[in-house]
Design an enzyme around this catalytic site. Structure first.
Site, PDB file in Angstrom:
ATOM      1  N   ARG A  78     -17.693  -0.854   6.084  1.00 46.73           N
ATOM      2  CA  ARG A  78     -18.814  -1.410   5.319  1.00 46.73           C
ATOM      3  C   ARG A  78     -19.470  -2.555   6.079  1.00 46.73           C
ATOM      4  NH1 ARG A  78     -18.798  -5.526   1.984  1.00 46.73           N
ATOM      5  NH2 ARG A  78     -16.541  -5.725   2.122  1.00 46.73           N
ATOM      6  N   CYS A  97      -7.792  -2.549   8.180  1.00 53.18           N
ATOM      7  CA  CYS A  97      -6.421  -2.563   7.639  1.00 53.18           C
ATOM      8  C   CYS A  97      -5.867  -1.154   7.513  1.00 53.18           C
ATOM      9  CB  CYS A  97      -6.374  -3.282   6.290  1.00 53.18           C
ATOM     10  SG  CYS A  97      -6.511  -5.061   6.470  1.00 53.18           S
ATOM     11  N   GLU A 130       0.832  -1.199   0.000  1.00 53.28           N
ATOM     12  CA  GLU A 130       0.000   0.000   0.000  1.00 53.28           C
ATOM     13  C   GLU A 130       0.869   1.253   0.000  1.00 53.28           C
ATOM     14  OE1 GLU A 130      -3.133   0.033  -0.441  1.00 53.28           O
ATOM     15  OE2 GLU A 130      -3.666  -2.070  -0.050  1.00 53.28           O
TER      16      GLU A 130
HETATM   17  N1  PCA Z   1      -8.374  -7.271   5.934  1.00 51.98           N
HETATM   18  C1  PCA Z   1      -9.314  -6.242   6.336  1.00 51.98           C
HETATM   19  C2  PCA Z   1      -9.197  -6.166   7.828  1.00 51.98           C
HETATM   20  C3  PCA Z   1      -8.481  -7.394   8.246  1.00 51.98           C
HETATM   21  C4  PCA Z   1      -7.910  -7.949   7.007  1.00 51.98           C
HETATM   22  O1  PCA Z   1      -7.131  -8.885   6.930  1.00 51.98           O
HETATM   23  C5  PCA Z   1      -9.100  -4.923   5.614  1.00 51.98           C
HETATM   24  O2  PCA Z   1      -8.613  -4.929   4.477  1.00 51.98           O
HETATM   25  O3  PCA Z   1      -9.418  -3.866   6.178  1.00 51.98           O
END
Ligand code: PCA
Length: 215
Positions: free
Chosen positions: A91, A144, A81
């Protein structure tokens, strides 16, 4: 002294039985790869608690690098990211039934933090190894992104200038047996995260490489 990389991985959420992030980091726990030591921490898929757990792990391990890992079901690639944003907009509820909408991760904090991992180098190296990868320009607005922002904010506030960031990974095949969604094998994901840890520990400057997207 060997560089130490702390990797965090989320618990399953949203009704899933597994989270590939947790499965993958478990395989890396305690491993030393090319002189880089990897330590791991499981984090709850819960707003705020996830950040607290990660901060405690940072204070305990005193790592040289922090890489948080989460599942992005539906993605086809390993996606470091680029940026964490200061908003929660869930959501679905988290694992403690919290569902914040349009609230800041940290009131009064900056709008965003850039990843300080060498994201372009990671993508280039993974592609060279035949592993699908690209930069992602949004970590979403769920737990996340919340953890990513929370960790960067903590490091900034505490003047800990260590490389840190977030990598989203796709489903693993066992999660897609009954639904039509892309997946990558756990082995490949483990290899990718191990590679990302080594690059992040050894490389302070990122490379300049096209990594943008139209949308
Ligand atoms: N993915 C989620 C939260 C926990 C995970 O592994 C997200 O992309 O926010």
């Amino acid at each position: 002294m060997a560089k130490k990389v702390l990797m965090t991985g989320f618990e399953p959420f949203g009704g899933d039985q597994v989270n590939p992030a947790l499965e993958a980091i478990r395989q890396l726990d305690g491993k030393t790869v090319e002189g880089v030591q990897i330590v791991v921490q499981k984090v709850p898929t819960v707003f705020y608690e996830s950040v607290q757990t990660a901060i405690e792990a940072i204070e305990h391990h005193q790592p040289d690098v922090v890489i948080c890992v989460g599942q992005a079901g539906g993605r086809t690639q390993i996606t470091p990211e680029r940026v964490a944003i200061n908003v929660d907009d869930a959501r679905i509820p988290d694992n403690k039934q919290q569902q914040p909408v349009d609230t800041p991760v940290a009131a009064g904090g900056p709008a965003a933090y850039w990843s300080t991992l060498p994201i372009k180098s990671i993508v280039r190296r993974l592609r060279d190894a035949g592993i699908p990868s690209s930069v992602s320009n949004s970590a979403g607005t769920f737990v996340c992104n919340h953890l990513f922002y929370g960790v960067m904010h903590y490091l900034d506030k505490n003047a800990k200038s260590i490389p840190a960031g977030f990598i989203h990974i796709p489903y693993i095949p066992s999660q897609t047996v009954f639904n039509q969604a892309p997946s990558l094998s756990l082995d490949l994901i483990v290899k990718a995260l191990e590679t990302a840890a080594v690059i992040s520990a050894n490389q302070t400057e990122d490379i300049v490489d096209v990594g943008g997207a139209l949308h």
